[in-house]
Design a protein around this motif. Structure first.
Motif, PDB file in Angstrom:
ATOM      1  N   ALA A 164      17.567 -20.133  33.104  1.00  0.00           N
ATOM      2  CA  ALA A 164      17.227 -21.302  32.281  1.00  0.00           C
ATOM      3  C   ALA A 164      15.799 -21.139  31.778  1.00  0.00           C
ATOM      4  O   ALA A 164      14.855 -21.154  32.573  1.00  0.00           O
ATOM      5  CB  ALA A 164      17.368 -22.574  33.103  1.00  0.00           C
ATOM      6  N   THR A 165      15.659 -20.937  30.482  1.00  0.00           N
ATOM      7  CA  THR A 165      14.326 -20.741  29.887  1.00  0.00           C
ATOM      8  C   THR A 165      13.907 -22.000  29.124  1.00  0.00           C
ATOM      9  O   THR A 165      14.732 -22.862  28.821  1.00  0.00           O
ATOM     10  CB  THR A 165      14.310 -19.520  28.956  1.00  0.00           C
ATOM     11  OG1 THR A 165      15.329 -19.679  27.967  1.00  0.00           O
ATOM     12  CG2 THR A 165      14.540 -18.229  29.731  1.00  0.00           C
ATOM     13  N   GLN A 166      12.638 -22.060  28.786  1.00  0.00           N
ATOM     14  CA  GLN A 166      12.076 -23.281  28.241  1.00  0.00           C
ATOM     15  C   GLN A 166      12.435 -23.531  26.776  1.00  0.00           C
ATOM     16  O   GLN A 166      12.695 -24.654  26.388  1.00  0.00           O
ATOM     17  CB  GLN A 166      10.548 -23.245  28.418  1.00  0.00           C
ATOM     18  CG  GLN A 166       9.799 -24.439  27.887  1.00  0.00           C
ATOM     19  CD  GLN A 166      10.046 -25.696  28.711  1.00  0.00           C
ATOM     20  OE1 GLN A 166      10.773 -25.672  29.700  1.00  0.00           O
ATOM     21  NE2 GLN A 166       9.478 -26.798  28.295  1.00  0.00           N
ATOM     22  N   VAL A 187      21.399 -16.148  29.439  1.00  0.00           N
ATOM     23  CA  VAL A 187      20.175 -16.935  29.295  1.00  0.00           C
ATOM     24  C   VAL A 187      20.411 -18.106  28.348  1.00  0.00           C
ATOM     25  O   VAL A 187      21.005 -17.940  27.285  1.00  0.00           O
ATOM     26  CB  VAL A 187      18.996 -16.042  28.826  1.00  0.00           C
ATOM     27  CG1 VAL A 187      19.317 -15.289  27.534  1.00  0.00           C
ATOM     28  CG2 VAL A 187      17.721 -16.854  28.648  1.00  0.00           C
ATOM     29  N   GLY A 188      19.968 -19.281  28.794  1.00  0.00           N
ATOM     30  CA  GLY A 188      20.104 -20.473  27.967  1.00  0.00           C
ATOM     31  C   GLY A 188      18.929 -21.401  28.235  1.00  0.00           C
ATOM     32  O   GLY A 188      18.130 -21.160  29.149  1.00  0.00           O
ATOM     33  N   MET A 189      18.833 -22.464  27.447  1.00  0.00           N
ATOM     34  CA  MET A 189      17.642 -23.315  27.552  1.00  0.00           C
ATOM     35  C   MET A 189      17.923 -24.683  28.169  1.00  0.00           C
ATOM     36  O   MET A 189      17.007 -25.495  28.298  1.00  0.00           O
ATOM     37  CB  MET A 189      17.055 -23.532  26.152  1.00  0.00           C
ATOM     38  CG  MET A 189      16.660 -22.245  25.460  1.00  0.00           C
ATOM     39  SD  MET A 189      16.177 -22.556  23.759  1.00  0.00           S
ATOM     40  CE  MET A 189      16.108 -20.879  23.119  1.00  0.00           C
ATOM     41  N   TRP A 214      23.679 -11.611  21.496  1.00  0.00           N
ATOM     42  CA  TRP A 214      23.085 -10.747  22.514  1.00  0.00           C
ATOM     43  C   TRP A 214      21.657 -11.214  22.715  1.00  0.00           C
ATOM     44  O   TRP A 214      20.957 -11.506  21.732  1.00  0.00           O
ATOM     45  CB  TRP A 214      23.095  -9.284  22.061  1.00  0.00           C
ATOM     46  CG  TRP A 214      24.426  -8.613  22.177  1.00  0.00           C
ATOM     47  CD1 TRP A 214      25.207  -8.180  21.144  1.00  0.00           C
ATOM     48  CD2 TRP A 214      25.120  -8.283  23.386  1.00  0.00           C
ATOM     49  NE1 TRP A 214      26.345  -7.615  21.636  1.00  0.00           N
ATOM     50  CE2 TRP A 214      26.328  -7.659  23.010  1.00  0.00           C
ATOM     51  CE3 TRP A 214      24.858  -8.465  24.746  1.00  0.00           C
ATOM     52  CZ2 TRP A 214      27.264  -7.218  23.942  1.00  0.00           C
ATOM     53  CZ3 TRP A 214      25.785  -8.025  25.677  1.00  0.00           C
ATOM     54  CH2 TRP A 214      26.971  -7.406  25.272  1.00  0.00           C
ATOM     55  N   ALA A 215      21.218 -11.282  23.970  1.00  0.00           N
ATOM     56  CA  ALA A 215      19.838 -11.696  24.251  1.00  0.00           C
ATOM     57  C   ALA A 215      18.865 -10.711  23.594  1.00  0.00           C
ATOM     58  O   ALA A 215      19.234  -9.570  23.267  1.00  0.00           O
ATOM     59  CB  ALA A 215      19.625 -11.745  25.767  1.00  0.00           C
ATOM     60  N   ALA A 216      17.619 -11.149  23.423  1.00  0.00           N
ATOM     61  CA  ALA A 216      16.617 -10.358  22.679  1.00  0.00           C
ATOM     62  C   ALA A 216      16.512  -8.929  23.219  1.00  0.00           C
ATOM     63  O   ALA A 216      16.425  -8.720  24.432  1.00  0.00           O
ATOM     64  CB  ALA A 216      15.261 -11.053  22.782  1.00  0.00           C
TER      65      ALA A 216
HETATM   66  N1  HPA Z   1      18.235 -17.353  24.719  1.00  0.00           N
HETATM   67  C1  HPA Z   1      18.127 -18.607  25.199  1.00  0.00           C
HETATM   68  N2  HPA Z   1      18.972 -19.569  24.873  1.00  0.00           N
HETATM   69  C2  HPA Z   1      19.971 -19.291  24.022  1.00  0.00           C
HETATM   70  C3  HPA Z   1      20.131 -18.009  23.482  1.00  0.00           C
HETATM   71  C4  HPA Z   1      19.215 -16.974  23.857  1.00  0.00           C
HETATM   72  O1  HPA Z   1      19.303 -15.819  23.422  1.00  0.00           O
HETATM   73  N3  HPA Z   1      21.201 -18.055  22.665  1.00  0.00           N
HETATM   74  C5  HPA Z   1      21.672 -19.329  22.718  1.00  0.00           C
HETATM   75  N4  HPA Z   1      20.928 -20.077  23.535  1.00  0.00           N
END
Ligand code: HPA
Length: 251
Positions: A164-166, A187-189, A214-216
């Motif tokens: 869980a990211t900000q 990863v999600g917020m 795809w995540a960064a």
């Molecule tokens: N990161 C964080 N939250 C997200 C992402 C992501 O790549 N894609 C959708 N929600």
């Protein structure tokens, strides 16, 4: 009768599949929820629905009043909560469009109101309470979702650690590498503090994550909102099918 509440995420703010009976404004000691609670039916079952980001998708993840949302759903009669959430995929089997039923969380958020125990569940001061959070999702509800996926022939990934990211920005490639080293798979917020608050209210809570991208650093090029929206469309169709299986088979 037990009532399931669905917290809709990005791409699932106002699902057309819902038969709306009424919208209920619920006052909470913690401020305003993201909108009125929708009471309606879905595939023959009474359900409650609340879009996490508001009906017009105007609340970013760090400004969602998670406490008010959970409180309002419990006030309206929910005893279990299914959180639908858009995520980025980190693990190789979690590409765009995939559905994941995670089983663990690591919380990297900050500055969010993450407990009801500040003022006590009754609005007065109470002794400090530490909820058990070893398994952050309700295993029984998770198993019901997996059963529904199997019964409806819907492909889902069983388990995974949700970072869980900000937000609201997406992560850097280095941040995703770090999350991966930490053991995160998606990863999600919005996963936290939602899950912990649900546990504090003794609500059964599980998540159906839909991979939007795809995540960064996990694919070539940058992540665009257009790609996210395109991938979420297909993913949310599968969420509808999962709900149909869960509710119409009464699983
Ligand atoms: N990161 C964080 N939250 C997200 C992402 C992501 O790549 N894609 C959708 N929600």
């Amino acid at each position: 009768m037990s009532i399931l509440a669905i917290i809709g995420g990005t791409g699932f703010d106002a699902p057309g599949i819902l038969h709306v009976d009424k919208h209920e404004l619920v006052n909470t000691p913690f401020g305003e929820p993201s909108g009125p609670v929708t009471r309606g039916s879905l595939f023959g079952q009474e359900i409650l629905f609340l879009p996490r980001h508001g009906y017009s998708h105007n609340l970013p993840p760090h400004q969602v009043n998670y406490r008010a949302n959970l409180w309002a759903l419990r006030e309206a009669g929910a005893d279990s909560v299914l959180a639908v959430a858009a995520v980025g995929g980190i693990r190789a089997d979690m590409g765009p469009g995939r559905l994941i039923i995670p089983d663990q969380i690591i919380d990297y958020t900050w500055g969010r109101s993450g407990t009801f125990f500040e003022r006590g569940l009754d609005g007065k001061s109470e002794p400090v309470t530490h909820i058990d959070f070893t398994a952050p999702y309700c295993e029984e509800l998770r198993q019901r979702l997996l059963k529904a996926a199997f019964a409806g022939n819907i492909s889902v990934v069983d388990g995974g650690t949700y970072a869980a990211t900000q937000g609201p920005r997406l992560e850097t490639a280095a941040e995703i590498e770090r999350l991966e080293r930490d053991g995160c798979h998606l990863v999600g917020m919005t996963g936290m503090p939602e899950a912990a608050l649900a546990r504090e209210l003794k609500l059964d809570y599980a998540c159906c994550a839909v991979v939007a991208n795809w995540a960064a650093g996990k694919s070539d090029g940058i992540i665009t909102m257009a790609d996210i929206e395109k991938n979420l469309k297909g993913g949310m169709q599968q969420v509808s099918e999962l709900l149909e299986s869960l509710l119409s088979f009464n699983l």
